[in-house]
Design a protein around this motif. Structure first.
Motif, short mmCIF file in Angstrom:
data_model
loop_
_atom_site.label_atom_id
_atom_site.label_comp_id
_atom_site.label_asym_id
_atom_site.label_seq_id
_atom_site.Cartn_x
_atom_site.Cartn_y
_atom_site.Cartn_z
N GLU A 80 16.59 -1.23 -3.48
CA GLU A 80 14.97 -1.61 -3.73
C GLU A 80 14.78 -2.97 -4.49
N GLN A 81 15.36 -3.34 -5.55
CA GLN A 81 15.32 -4.69 -6.28
C GLN A 81 15.64 -5.86 -5.30
N ALA A 122 15.54 -5.95 -2.02
CA ALA A 122 14.37 -6.01 -1.19
C ALA A 122 13.48 -6.90 -1.66
N LEU A 123 13.05 -7.01 -2.86
CA LEU A 123 11.95 -7.84 -3.40
C LEU A 123 12.40 -9.38 -3.21
N ILE A 124 13.60 -9.84 -3.03
CA ILE A 124 13.92 -11.33 -2.89
C ILE A 124 14.25 -11.43 -1.46
N TRP A 168 6.31 0.67 4.94
CA TRP A 168 5.26 0.17 3.89
C TRP A 168 4.38 1.39 3.18
N CYS A 187 12.30 6.43 -1.84
CA CYS A 187 13.46 5.57 -2.76
C CYS A 187 14.56 6.45 -3.41
N CYS A 196 10.61 1.78 -10.48
CA CYS A 196 11.21 0.86 -9.68
C CYS A 196 9.71 -0.18 -9.21
N ASP A 250 8.19 -1.86 -6.51
CA ASP A 250 8.31 -1.50 -5.06
C ASP A 250 8.35 -2.87 -4.22
N TRP A 251 9.25 -2.87 -3.33
CA TRP A 251 9.46 -4.10 -2.77
C TRP A 251 8.15 -4.51 -1.67
N GLN A 267 5.05 -4.74 -4.63
CA GLN A 267 5.05 -5.70 -5.68
C GLN A 267 4.71 -5.15 -6.81
#
Length: 251
Positions: free
Chosen positions: A86-87, A89-91, A110, A115, A192, A194-195, A198
């Motif tokens: 999940e993290q 996916a944020l970047i 979305w 998760c 978490c 969320d990707w 955000q």
């Protein structure tokens, strides 16, 4: 006591970095267990090829395997693996959408997804916000080493802690979530980033227990795509009445 050493981040990153192996991990990010044949289909490779990918993921301790008679089922090794995905996916940059089916799946993920064992996506973030507004969860800011305080409760701060309030414990117990029976092997309240949104969604043992309760009440149902969940009409009304969750009707 042994002297701690640096961790081999490169080994894990290499295991995740292959596109086929990444698809395997994401297919299991909803917390289920799948046989190699199903994972081969998810990754778009042959049954003979998937065995090498699974071996690398097992070696990196990202997966575990369970035996059921003659069958082998694979699942993520820990909830931390799902959290790491999940993290990442944020970047990560978005995958190109090349078909109507891919676009439909992306929008469904979305809106609401699992998760690992807790609710994520726009719906998960909405539930998290409602729990704070109802004083079921409280955000506590800690001081950074440099003396600055953490930003607001929806920012991606690693030094922000959520706690279950006494009022929240009563409310969730009445709702059917046994807050005094949460497993002690994992943190009760985690989050978490969320990707998709955000913002934070509820993780940890409490997030898992609340999500399990939503399924038990048939407020959530599994969707067509892996990890995707849908809110039922009863769930839409129940979340609004019980926790004040504003829910769009396209979920």
């Amino acid at each position: 006591m042994d002297t701690p050493t640096e961790t081999d981040v490169a080994h894990v990153a290499a295991a995740i970095g292959d596109p086929s192996r990444a698809k395997v991990l994401l297919a299991l990010a909803g917390g289920g267990a799948l046989p190699a044949s199903a994972l081969a289909a998810e990754a778009g490779v042959s049954n003979s090829t998937i065995s090498g990918h699974l071996a690398k993921l097992l070696d990196a301790r990202l997966l575990t395997v369970e035996l059921d008679g003659r069958h082998r089922y694979y699942r993520l090794a820990t909830t931390d693996v799902a959290r790491a995905l999940e993290q990442l996916a944020l970047i990560a940059r978005p995958l190109p959408v090349r078909s109507l089916n891919a676009d439909t799946r992306a929008k469904a993920l979305w809106r609401a997804r699992l998760c690992y064992d807790h609710l994520a996506g726009r719906l998960g973030v909405a539930v998290m916000s409602a729990l704070q507004e109802r004083d079921i969860l409280a955000a506590e800011r800690t001081v950074r080493s440099g003396g600055a305080t953490a930003p607001d409760a929806n920012a991606a701060a690693t030094d922000l802690v959520y706690v279950l309030t006494p009022h929240g414990r009563r409310e969730l117990t009445a709702f059917g979530v046994g807050t005094d029976r949460l497993p002690r092997r994992r943190a009760s309240v985690r989050y978490c980033v969320d990707w998709a949104e955000q913002r934070h969604h509820l993780a940890g043992a409490l997030g898992a227990a609340l999500t399990a309760r939503l399924f038990a009440l048939e407020w959530l149902r599994h969707g067509k795509y892996r990890r995707v969940v849908h809110l039922t009409e009863a769930g839409r009304e129940g979340l609004a009445t019980t926790f004040g969750v504003p829910v769009d009707r396209d979920g």
